[in-house]
Write a protein that holds these residues in place. Structure first.
Motif, mmCIF file in Angstrom:
data_model
loop_
_atom_site.group_PDB
_atom_site.id
_atom_site.type_symbol
_atom_site.label_atom_id
_atom_site.label_comp_id
_atom_site.label_asym_id
_atom_site.label_seq_id
_atom_site.Cartn_x
_atom_site.Cartn_y
_atom_site.Cartn_z
ATOM 1 N N ILE A 86 0.832 -1.210 0.000
ATOM 2 C CA ILE A 86 0.000 0.000 0.000
ATOM 3 C C ILE A 86 0.864 1.255 0.000
ATOM 4 O O ILE A 86 0.612 2.212 -0.748
ATOM 5 C CB ILE A 86 -0.941 -0.008 1.215
ATOM 6 C CG1 ILE A 86 -1.994 -1.114 1.038
ATOM 7 C CG2 ILE A 86 -1.627 1.343 1.399
ATOM 8 C CD1 ILE A 86 -2.920 -1.284 2.199
ATOM 9 N N LEU A 87 1.920 1.263 0.795
ATOM 10 C CA LEU A 87 2.787 2.444 0.877
ATOM 11 C C LEU A 87 3.543 2.711 -0.419
ATOM 12 O O LEU A 87 3.958 3.844 -0.681
ATOM 13 C CB LEU A 87 3.789 2.268 2.025
ATOM 14 C CG LEU A 87 3.223 2.453 3.434
ATOM 15 C CD1 LEU A 87 4.193 1.919 4.471
ATOM 16 C CD2 LEU A 87 2.898 3.916 3.693
ATOM 17 N N SER A 88 3.722 1.692 -1.235
ATOM 18 C CA SER A 88 4.409 1.897 -2.501
ATOM 19 C C SER A 88 3.622 2.828 -3.431
ATOM 20 O O SER A 88 4.178 3.403 -4.363
ATOM 21 C CB SER A 88 4.650 0.554 -3.212
ATOM 22 O OG SER A 88 3.418 -0.080 -3.529
ATOM 23 N N GLY A 89 2.323 2.997 -3.161
ATOM 24 C CA GLY A 89 1.498 3.912 -3.953
ATOM 25 C C GLY A 89 1.474 5.335 -3.434
ATOM 26 O O GLY A 89 0.803 6.203 -4.003
ATOM 27 N N LEU A 90 2.206 5.604 -2.343
ATOM 28 C CA LEU A 90 2.230 6.941 -1.757
ATOM 29 C C LEU A 90 3.063 7.885 -2.626
ATOM 30 O O LEU A 90 4.210 7.587 -2.948
ATOM 31 C CB LEU A 90 2.818 6.879 -0.348
ATOM 32 C CG LEU A 90 2.791 8.159 0.487
ATOM 33 C CD1 LEU A 90 1.353 8.549 0.816
ATOM 34 C CD2 LEU A 90 3.583 7.960 1.774
ATOM 35 N N LYS A 91 2.490 8.996 -3.022
ATOM 36 C CA LYS A 91 3.187 9.982 -3.853
ATOM 37 C C LYS A 91 2.910 11.385 -3.313
ATOM 38 O O LYS A 91 1.960 12.038 -3.725
ATOM 39 C CB LYS A 91 2.744 9.869 -5.310
ATOM 40 C CG LYS A 91 3.123 8.548 -5.972
ATOM 41 C CD LYS A 91 2.628 8.482 -7.412
ATOM 42 C CE LYS A 91 2.994 7.143 -8.047
ATOM 43 N NZ LYS A 91 2.473 7.027 -9.428
ATOM 44 N N ILE A 92 3.736 11.800 -2.381
ATOM 45 C CA ILE A 92 3.580 13.131 -1.795
ATOM 46 C C ILE A 92 4.162 14.164 -2.754
ATOM 47 O O ILE A 92 5.293 13.999 -3.227
ATOM 48 C CB ILE A 92 4.269 13.210 -0.415
ATOM 49 C CG1 ILE A 92 3.633 12.190 0.535
ATOM 50 C CG2 ILE A 92 4.187 14.612 0.167
ATOM 51 C CD1 ILE A 92 4.262 12.140 1.908
ATOM 52 N N PRO A 93 3.424 15.224 -3.086
ATOM 53 C CA PRO A 93 3.906 16.234 -4.046
ATOM 54 C C PRO A 93 5.249 16.834 -3.630
ATOM 55 O O PRO A 93 5.542 16.979 -2.446
ATOM 56 C CB PRO A 93 2.795 17.300 -4.011
ATOM 57 C CG PRO A 93 1.579 16.556 -3.584
ATOM 58 C CD PRO A 93 2.064 15.507 -2.624
#
Length: 426
Positions: A183-190
């Motif tokens: 799930i965390l692999s989809g995290l994309k913080i600007p």
């Protein structure tokens, strides 16, 4: 800038929070019981739980510094990987009947926790001003999933391998941590939010920490976490001493964790409406109610009600403290400000978790809870002091503004009179 990205990141962080809390709740549920099966002394029964908090405290600064250089996403993935390793090592410890190997495994889970503690701060960073307190609450609400499945998974995993009780529970922790990595692999913080800074940027840590608001927020956090950990760690052992079965113990822990996270759906709204300090003070009152019920008896109903109140008190005090803390530092100071706060919180959590077994053995369940009263009183007084300080500052500023207005009015009046005289003179 925020619209779509903001909600997506908060959802990912809330999902990751639910998985991390599932792991944490599982350790809290069966860590003391697994330790008691191996330990030579009752005072060492809670060593696996204490080790989890030791791992968190030791890794808090390294985790914060690492994320300041490589970013939140990579740091969070490193943390979840430590959860995978921790579950495997703890299972090996049980297999070889080694308390210290088991404790080392839970320490790795604690290191996972040190990274995961920044999920709520990451949510506050990706959210705009109007959504910030709600974003923190929504991420914390991810713990509701942990309340529903954490104790259940711990109970189901207990007898999974005949002759090696609780090995299955720790292997399930490994699986849950692997899902968190996905799930965390989809995290994309600007990029404009994911600011990588020098840990020494901004004000010196002393100037940040010794602000009155920071100190009260920190004290609220350690009170909320310390009392909750002490009660939650001691409860399974106290219930076992009172001849309650594992099913009853996991039910109580389940309801407790629901009490911790279910209020998160509206805690953010309460903070936005009434302010952090009032919500924190309400948490103190819930803790007082927990103590009153806990010392009233050892029947299952007393454990259920008291642990639910303990969870609600933690929710109000801890989330309120987090929201208050975010008002005390600039963006470039977040790494050290957050790390100092959470490291202190988990040092207290370590002390409380490690001492729970010994206190329960030496003074008993009732006295263990009674000695918490002075701690609560100090927290309540600190909140009242901060409110009075802010009121005094607001009043002083109001008086100064009033004086400036009067002075400006007098100056205008004098200038007007002079202009009139000059006009008549001409």
């Amino acid at each position: 800038m925020f619209s779509n990205t903001m909600y997506r990141q908060v959802l990912i962080l809330a999902s990751s929070q639910s998985l991390f809390q599932t792991v944490s709740v599982m350790v809290m549920t069966i860590g003391g019981l697994a330790g008691a099966n191996i330990a030579n002394s009752p005072t060492l029964a809670t060593l696996p739980i204490a080790s989890m908090f030791l791992g968190t405290a030791l890794m808090m600064f390294p985790a914060s510094m690492l994320m300041a250089h490589i970013g939140r996403r990579k740091g969070f993935l490193c943390g979840a990987l430590l959860g995978v390793l921790g579950g495997i090592i703890a299972a090996i410890g049980i297999y070889y009947h080694s308390l210290f190997t088991l404790a080392f495994g839970t320490a790795c889970v604690g290191a996972y926790q040190s990274f995961a503690q920044f999920y709520r701060f990451a949510a506050s960073e990706v959210a705009d001003d109007n959504f910030r307190s709600k974003a923190i609450s929504f991420v914390m609400a991810g713990g509701i999933v942990a309340a529903l499945i954490g104790p259940t998974l711990a109970r189901l995993g207990g007898p999974l391998f005949s002759g090696f009780e609780y090995i299955g529970s720790f292997l399930i922790i490994t699986i849950v941590s692997l899902i968190a990595i996905g799930i965390l692999s989809g995290l994309k913080i600007p990029d404009q939010i994911e600011i990588k800074t020098d840990f020494n940027a901004g004000r010196p840590w002393q100037q940040i920490v010794f602000q009155p608001t920071y100190l009260v927020a920190l004290f609220g956090s350690i009170t909320g976490y310390g009392i909750m950990i002490l009660g939650m760690t001691a409860t399974p052992i106290a219930m076992q001493h009172s001849h309650h079965e594992l099913g009853a113990i996991t039910t109580v822990i389940q309801l407790h964790v629901l009490g911790m996270f279910l209020p998160s759906f509206f805690t953010g709204n309460l903070i936005a409406r009434f302010g952090s300090s009032k919500v924190m003070f309400t948490g103190v009152l819930f803790f007082a109610c927990y103590i009153a019920i806990a010392i009233s008896g050892l029947h299952l109903s007393f454990f259920i009600v008291s642990l639910i109140l303990l969870g609600i008190g933690w929710n109000f005090l801890f989330i309120g403290s987090t929201a208050l803390l975010t008002q005390t530092y600039a963006v470039e100071e977040k790494a050290k400000a957050q790390a100092i706060n959470d490291m202190t919180v988990f040092i207290v959590g370590l002390a409380c978790s490690f001492s729970a077994g010994a206190l329960l053995d030496f003074v008993g369940w009732k006295t263990l809870n009674l000695i918490l009263i002075p701690w609560l009183v100090l927290t309540g007084l600190s909140l009242i002091w901060l409110q009075q300080k802010k009121y005094s500052q607001t009043t002083l500023l109001s008086i100064q503004d009033s004086k400036k207005t009067r002075n400006n009015s007098s100056t205008e009046s004098i200038n007007h009179s002079l202009r009139l005289r000059l006009t008549h003179a001409h």
